[in-house]
Design an enzyme around this catalytic site. Structure first.
Site, PDB file in Angstrom:
ATOM      1  CG  ASP A 217      -4.350   9.433  -0.318  1.00 41.03           C
ATOM      2  OD1 ASP A 217      -4.915   8.334  -0.151  1.00 41.03           O
ATOM      3  OD2 ASP A 217      -4.967  10.446  -0.714  1.00 41.03           O
TER       4      ASP A 217
ATOM      5  CD  GLU B   2     -10.351   8.087   0.185  1.00 40.60           C
ATOM      6  OE1 GLU B   2     -11.587   8.086   0.358  1.00 40.60           O
ATOM      7  OE2 GLU B   2      -9.584   8.764   0.922  1.00 40.60           O
TER       8      GLU B   2
END
Length: 374
Positions: A81, A143
């Site tokens: 991400d 994350e």
């Protein structure tokens, strides 16, 4: 050894995917296909269902080559991400080798540089038939939102007890061996509304109570290893009404988990005293996002990295960071790792950039770590 054109093209391709936290589906599919093409066994877990995203964590394994089976496995990790603004991001390669976005979005080198470096390293060892131990790859979802994605991973799947997490800004050659516990909190002070002009004495001023509590707390750097910050305060509805409620939020970070919890206890006590004196009510919640870790400088995971830097002629420097990463939950589950600087600069901003030379360096170091015999 490193195929620069392929590395840069792959980095640019990875950047082109829209992959915000909880929305990594397209980049996850691309990485799955890429890892499978490189001969790894790939599985995607069910983290998406747990965290409310559209993609899970990717876990892949490449068995050891003949003669390297006796060496313990190593884990290499990055996250899929990117932070916002990220929609429609494109990598622009400049003549001097700098790679940036158009300035309207982040670049996404955090953490596409890691994904590209790991894929390039795997490509090199396959093409060159380089001997290597068993390699485990973990590409996590979400994350950037306090490591939510890896938190849903089944750590029993991992064979490795040592890990390299490619996810830090700064010159390649840097590595974080220490990171903090990160704790966030929300505190609701419940007072009593009253007309501020006619009967203010009938009210209990929630904002004033919260302000009193905050004024009795130290904020900023509490000691060499601990910080506390009151980040937001909100309350009240109208200027002629004594505020009935006030919400306060903040965070605590410390290299010592015990110190972080002590700072939270001190925070609670300050608010309890203020509320009790005023006859108000109180509701407090906190979340521990990640736990602190410290990897000793003499640990093999560090020494192996230092050797790889020496081989590549890259200065190596170890440091502490006040940021969290997937290394925090890995450490909590008995895996010793360090976080490597990964060709990313000005992260979490639209001026984020990387460079071709830094992508080459982190890829070369990753190859050496994967093929290390120590």
């Amino acid at each position: 050894m490193i195929q620069t054109e392929r590395l840069v093209q792959n980095f640019c391709k990875l950047v082109s995917f829209d992959s915000p936290s909880y929305g990594e589906r397209s980049i996850c599919d691309y990485l799955t296909a890429a890892l499978q093409q490189l001969g790894l066994t790939v599985t995607e877990d069910h983290a998406a269902e747990i965290i409310g995203g559209n993609a899970g964590n990717l876990y892949a394994v490449l068995p050891a080559t003949e003669g390297m089976e006796g060496l313990p496995p190593l884990l290499f990790s990055g996250h899929m991400d990117t932070v916002e603004p990220s929609h429609g991001k494109q990598a622009i390669v400049h003549a001097d080798g700098t790679i940036a976005s158009d300035g309207e979005t982040v670049l996404g080198a955090d953490d596409c540089a890691a994904l590209a470096a790991i894929l390039e390293a795997l490509s090199v060892i396959q093409e060159q038939h380089l001997p290597h131990r068993t390699l485990e790859i973990l590409f996590s979802a979400a994350e950037e939102t306090y490591c939510i994605g890896i938190g849903a991973f089944d750590f029993h799947k991992l064979q490795a007890k040592e890990a390299y997490i490619l996810d830090m800004s700064g010159p390649v050659g840097g590595a974080a061996i220490q990171a903090p516990t990160i704790l966030s909190f929300r505190i609701m002070v419940q007072g009593k509304a009253a007309h501020a002009g006619f009967v203010p004495e009938d009210g209990i001023h929630a904002i004033a109570i919260a302000a009193s509590a905050i004024s009795n707390l130290r904020n900023g750097r509490l000691d060499a290893e601990t910080t506390r910050n009151i980040g937001t305060i909100s309350g009240g509805t109208q200027t002629n009404i004594v505020p009935e409620s006030c919400m306060v939020s903040g965070e605590i970070r410390s290299f010592s988990h015990a110190s972080a919890m002590a700072a939270w206890e001190e925070t609670q006590m300050a608010f309890r005293r203020a509320v009790e004196q005023a006859g108000a009510a109180l509701d407090m919640t906190h979340t521990i996002h990640v736990h602190a870790y410290h990897t000793p400088e003499n640990h093999p995971v560090v020494k192996r990295f230092e050797a790889a830097c020496r081989k590549q002629g890259i200065p190596c420097f170890l440091r502490s960071t006040m940021g969290g990463s997937d290394n925090n939950p890995l450490s909590e589950h008995g895996i010793t790792g360090i976080v490597l600087a990964t060709a990313m600069n000005h992260t979490h901003s639209c001026t984020e950039y990387t460079s071709v030379s830094e992508l080459e360096r982190i890829s070369a170091i990753t190859v050496d770590l994967m093929c290390s015999e120590v």
